[in-house]
Design a protein around this motif. Structure first.
Motif, PDB file in Angstrom:
ATOM      1  N   ARG A  65      24.960   2.354 -47.600  1.00 50.62           N
ATOM      2  CA  ARG A  65      24.952   2.959 -46.501  1.00 50.62           C
ATOM      3  C   ARG A  65      24.512   1.811 -45.531  1.00 50.62           C
ATOM      4  O   ARG A  65      23.696   1.004 -45.500  1.00 50.62           O
ATOM      5  CB  ARG A  65      23.620   3.837 -46.716  1.00 50.62           C
ATOM      6  N   TYR A  93      17.932  11.596 -54.023  1.00 48.32           N
ATOM      7  CA  TYR A  93      17.682  11.083 -55.096  1.00 48.32           C
ATOM      8  C   TYR A  93      16.293  10.318 -54.587  1.00 48.32           C
ATOM      9  O   TYR A  93      15.708  10.269 -53.687  1.00 48.32           O
ATOM     10  CB  TYR A  93      18.470   9.814 -55.762  1.00 48.32           C
ATOM     11  N   PHE A 114      10.773   1.054 -52.053  1.00 48.27           N
ATOM     12  CA  PHE A 114      11.798   1.811 -52.915  1.00 48.27           C
ATOM     13  C   PHE A 114      11.508   1.430 -54.272  1.00 48.27           C
ATOM     14  O   PHE A 114      11.433   2.371 -55.225  1.00 48.27           O
ATOM     15  CB  PHE A 114      13.251   1.388 -52.573  1.00 48.27           C
ATOM     16  N   ALA A 147      17.726  -2.404 -53.497  1.00 46.37           N
ATOM     17  CA  ALA A 147      16.336  -2.310 -53.671  1.00 46.37           C
ATOM     18  C   ALA A 147      15.835  -3.487 -54.646  1.00 46.37           C
ATOM     19  O   ALA A 147      15.097  -3.871 -54.950  1.00 46.37           O
ATOM     20  CB  ALA A 147      15.615  -0.956 -53.990  1.00 46.37           C
ATOM     21  N   ASN A 195      23.182   1.540 -52.940  1.00 43.55           N
ATOM     22  CA  ASN A 195      21.942   1.608 -52.105  1.00 43.55           C
ATOM     23  C   ASN A 195      20.552   1.335 -53.161  1.00 43.55           C
ATOM     24  O   ASN A 195      19.859   0.721 -52.555  1.00 43.55           O
ATOM     25  CB  ASN A 195      21.806   2.956 -51.359  1.00 43.55           C
ATOM     26  N   GLN A 196      20.683   2.148 -54.138  1.00 45.13           N
ATOM     27  CA  GLN A 196      19.700   1.686 -55.003  1.00 45.13           C
ATOM     28  C   GLN A 196      19.612   0.407 -55.403  1.00 45.13           C
ATOM     29  O   GLN A 196      18.585  -0.296 -55.766  1.00 45.13           O
ATOM     30  CB  GLN A 196      19.769   2.833 -56.331  1.00 45.13           C
TER      31      GLN A 196
END
Ligand SMILES: Cc1cc2nc3c(=O)[nH]c(=O)nc-3n(C[C@H](O)[C@@H](O)[C@H](O)COP(=O)(O)OP(=O)(O)OC[C@H]3O[C@@H](n4cnc5c(N)ncnc54)[C@H](O)[C@@H]3O)c2cc1C
Ligand SMILES: Cc1cc2nc3c(=O)[nH]c(=O)nc-3n(C[C@H](O)[C@H](O)[C@H](O)COP(=O)(O)OP(=O)(O)OC[C@H]3O[C@@H](n4cnc5c(N)ncnc54)[C@H](O)[C@@H]3O)c2cc1C
Lengths: 469, 368
Positions: free
Chosen positions: A441, B36, B149, A404, A400-401
């Motif tokens: 997700r 996080y 983000f 980005a 999920n990170q």
């Protein structure tokens, strides 16, 4: 043709997917008296295994094999059961309140279900080798679809590469339909036998054993099979040759078509978007939903049957669908008569018996699941293995990170073609496990819909009031 | 016993920005984040960096923040995807335009000039694709948008480089006074520090409750959807007042559609459930306003969990019950733009006891 506006606003049971699991589930539930609707996005029912079962132009029964034609019975049964079967219906959303978003011919609807059986089956595992995005390289499943639905057989110099039972089935089907294969590159690591051997006795007793052996023999009699631990598609504007490693070095083979396949994995998108808890299956190297004995998930009222519950094959899929349907009947109409679930469980156990052997034997090698360098991982956003690995090294802990930073998994395929690869690459790079890393997700719509379709949703009561005021 | 100069609860844009600015002042903060950094509102918002249409009490903070956005790369070592093409508030009727005119004039009397009334011709120049029925609007030309983000992560990373410690996957479970210090109970053991900043977003009322300081925070979950790429056709961020809509095309061609329709949420499970009837309303609004978008494909929709205060403005400033604790939450669906500036202001307040940026009217005592 059922239109979106013909549908009721709620059903006792909504079944998503019209493969063996969905068809069997819908038939049983409708016969027991549940108001049942089944949605499938394909033009006809049958799912992957029985694709185009009601319309296939391939009339010579031997080509697709007798197993294929048993699907016709399921389709007939489902139709006769009183369930409403709606094809060309894409389910784009399922939420924990069991509100189902569907789209039929450009018209969207929201349907409320008391119970949902997700029977969306499996997808081919991503096979990210160098050059896999070149024109002329495609998935073996894609080739099989063209054969079943349109009777098309590959022409030109064709190489099939990979492993797993379906690879051999497809090879046989192509050969029987008059197609030619120049070579099969078998990528199954020999060491897999060590783990698989312990499960050989069960396999020998299972229905897979004799079928599998026959298939192997049939294919090997006609096609050269070469073992390899490295495959590369090379070309400019399209595939020109296949380069692969053998014990004594590197070989090149000119080719017009390279078909890739290394097994199938559950299609988890809808279930994850609905909030269903998933776990990593180390034997099958994939995520699968956590389910109870009735295939009920962590979300109340949502069950997952068929290969979407973990790969076990088409016959098992139908039995799983029946078990899930019986649970739905028991919950909603306890007095209704339904088949004895114990008998079905027994059949299912028999079907699942040979699985451990097949899974261990056909586990794809790390190098075919965890690419390096400039090999593309995410096809939609053209993200390479090196980018994913470097970003993981930079401290990025999960998919999920990763989205980005690289946008991988954010294209129209919603991670279907890269999800497992990205999870495994992050795990490998950070020295941890796929369980720790987790999966994307996933956000609805799980299948893209147009703005116009969404705008076509019937105006809700509340909004109408607001406008009238 | 672990100790720090300041414990910050919450790793959203606000907690991370405060951590960075405290570290820049030479203090040693520990930031605690239960998931996080950027997992919630700060990582999934629409990325609108907007001074336009803000409550008067927020304007000084918003202007201070804008200054930092304009040198964001220097501050955090990443351009955060920030681009400035202005925000345009579109009027759909003459009546609406008249009310916008009154607002712009009022701001001018107070000395704020960032909002500018525009007529039909200037609106068409800025937003050629807008439907013809719109008579004008308001523009704030320095506004823009950034990648949420990436921004939150950049603040986190730079804060760590400057000496902050960031603990992720750790939850704050209690606060108590031990001598001159606050003892912060966490799922990874206690930490003591003289100062605590509550930047816990939609969970901040629970931190306040630990101090005997209840606040009327409601949890909301605004929804967004994004389309597949379409040819570039609009530069500024567009917002509406009458109907709920915010609309923005990113550099990569995708279009983000929002505007404040809400999903249902469960903050204990980090769960949101989308309301497709409401998203369909947004789709119809876009359909009417931007005919060019009708064939675009929606590829994703989501919601973020956010704190909303009854008066729609945040809670910023010292606790009213507990010396050494500061609040920085309740951003009521528009706190992303405020992140850089509020962190700088908060670091000043925590370190020196006062701040030059006016925060009058934002204190928690207004709810007593
Ligand atoms: C490409 C491919 C080819 C295969 N071919 C064979 C084969 O020839 N023989 C064999 O034994 N096994 C085959 N399999 C394995 C397959 O998983 C079978 O075991 C069997 O088809 C599983 O049955 P099922 O009912 O679980 O799902 P499936 O048969 O896969 O059926 C799932 C159905 O759900 C529909 N669906 C999925 N998502 C949505 C949605 N969002 N909205 C609406 N409908 C949706 C699909 O269109 C599909 O019809 C194949 C798998 C793949 C991926
Ligand atoms: C869909 C959406 C669109 C938006 N669009 C815009 C926009 O365009 N422009 C704009 O300016 N604003 C926008 N906003 C608002 C903006 O995102 C928020 O106001 C802002 O991000 C709030 O930041 P935060 O740091 O206060 O909160 P969060 O980002 O929510 O951070 C708080 C963090 O605290 C953590 N936490 C909570 N309790 C504990 C605990 N006990 N222990 C440890 N950690 C804890 C949480 O896990 C969370 O990560 C939008 C919001 C949403 C949801």
């Amino acid at each position: 043709m059922t239109k979106a506006s013909d549908l009721a606003s709620s059903y006792e049971l909504v079944v998503i997917g019209g493969g063996p699991a969905g068809l069997a589930a819908a038939a049983l539930a409708a016969r027991a008296g549940l108001s049942t609707v089944l949605f499938d996005e394909n033009p006809g029912v049958g799912g992957q295994i029985y694709r185009a079962i009601t319309s296939s132009p391939v009339k010579d029964r031997a080509v697709l094999g007798e197993d294929y034609w048993t699907g016709a019975e399921l389709a007939v049964e489902a139709k006769a059961s009183g369930a409403l079967i709606v094809t060309g219906a894409t389910v784009w959303s399922l939420d924990p309140t069991r509100l189902v978003g569907i789209s039929i011919a450009g018209q969207a609807r929201l349907i409320q279900a008391d119970r949902v059986i997700v029977a969306t089956g499996s997808l081919e595992r991503p096979f990210p080798i160098p050059g896999w995005t070149l024109p002329g390289v495609m998935s073996a499943g894609g080739a099989q679809t063209a054969l079943k639905a349109q009777g098309l057989v590959p022409s030109g110099r064709t190489v099939l590469a990979g492993g797993g039972p379906l690879l051999w089935l497809l090879a046989a089907q192509i050969l029987r339909a008059g197609g030619k294969l120049d070579a099969i590159l078998d990528t199954t690591p020999r060491v897999n036998w060590l783990r698989a051997l312990a499960h050989l006795p069960d396999f020998v007793l299972s229905p897979y054993f004799s079928k599998g052996l026959k298939l192997l023999r049939e294919v090997r009699a006609k096609v050269r099979v070469i073992r390899t631990d490295r495959v590369e598609a090379v070309g400019d504007d399209r595939l020109r040759e296949v380069v692969f490693g053998t014990g004594d070095g590197e070989r090149r083979m000119p080719a017009d078509l390279l078909l890739l396949h290394q097994g199938v994995v559950p299609n988890v998108n809808l279930a994850i978007a609905a909030g269903v808890t998933h776990a990593w299956n180390e034997r099958q190297l994939c995520f699968e939903p956590v389910l109870d004995g009735d295939f009920t998930s962590s979300v109340p009222g949502i069950a997952i049957a068929g290969d979407g519950a973990g790969i076990a094959g088409g016959t098992a899929a139908a039995e799983r669908g029946r078990i899930a349907a019986i649970a739905a009947v028991r919950a909603l109409k306890p007095a209704a008569s339904a088949p004895d679930v114990q008998i079905i469980r027994q059949k299912l156990r028999r079907e699942e018996m040979g699985r451990a052997f097949l899974d261990w034997l056909n586990r794809p090698a790390d190098s075919f699941r965890q690419p390096t360098g400039d090999t593309i991982v995410c096809r939609c956003e053209e993200v390479t293995a090196r980018q994913v690995r470097d970003t993981a090294d930079m401290g990025c802990e999960g998919p999920n990170q990763m989205k980005a930073f690289l946008r991988c998994g954010m294209g129209p395929c919603q991670g279907r073609l890269c999800g497992l690869t990205v999870t495994e690459l992050i795990a490998a790079q950070r020295g941890t496990t796929p369980v720790e890393v987790g999966y994307y997700r996933l956000r609805p719509p799980v299948k893209p819909i147009t703005l116009a379709e969404l705008a076509s949703l019937p105006i809700a009561e509340a909004e109408r009031k607001a406008v009238e005021r | 016993m672990r100790t720090a100069d300041v414990v910050i609860v919450g790793g959203g844009i606000h907690g991370c920005s405060t951590a960075l600015h405290l570290a820049l002042r030479g203090l040693r903060p520990i930031l605690i984040e239960k998931d996080y950094a950027g997992r919630h509102a700060s990582g999934v918002n629409a990325g609108g960096v907007r001074q336009l249409a803000r409550d008067l009490h927020e304007i000084p903070l918003s202007i201070a923040s804008m200054g930092l956005w304009e040198r964001i790369e220097e501050l955090v070592g990443d351009d955060c995807g920030f681009e400035s093409h202005g925000t345009v508030l579109v009027a759909e009727t003459e009546t609406e335009l008249a009310s916008f005119r009154a607002r712009v004039e009022d701001l001018r009397l107070r000395g704020f000039t960032h909002e500018e009334l525009i007529d039909r011709a200037e609106l068409k120049r800025l937003v050629p694709a807008v439907a013809d029925h719109c008579p004008g609007g308001v523009v704030s030309r320095r506004d823009g948008a950034a990648d949420p983000f990436r921004t939150t992560q950049a603040f986190r990373r730079r804060a760590i480089e400057k000496g902050a410690e960031v603990l992720e996957g750790v939850t704050v479970t209690g606060l108590s006074k031990v001598g001159a210090n606050w003892r912060v109970e966490t799922s990874a053991g206690p930490i003591e520090a003289p100062k605590v900043v509550n930047a816990a977003g939609a969970w901040a009322d629970r931190i306040a409750a630990m101090l005997g300081e209840p606040v009327p925070l409601t949890v909301v979950a605004p929804m967004l959807m994004v389309t597949s790429r379409v040819p570039a056709f609009i530069e500024p961020v567009v917002i509406l007042r009458g109907r709920k809509l915010s609309f923005k095309q990113l550099g990569n061609g995708t279009v983000v559609i929002g505007g404040g329709h809400l999903a249902t949420s469960n903050r204990d499970r980090n769960e949101t459930v989308l309301d497709w009837d409401k998203l369909a309303i947004s789709a119809r609004t876009v359909w009417e306003l931007f005919p060019a978008m009708r064939a675009a494909t929606i590829v994703r929709a989501w919601a973020g969990i956010e704190a909303f205060m009854p008066d729609g403005i945040p809670v910023i400033g010292p606790s009213s019950t507990s010396e050494g604790v500061f609040h920085q939450f309740g951003f009521s669906t528009h706190g992303f733009q405020l992140g850089p500036g509020t962190g700088a202001m908060m670091a000043e307040l925590v370190a020196t006891g006062s701040t030059n940026t006016p925060i009058d009217g934002l204190g928690i005592e207004r709810f007593r």
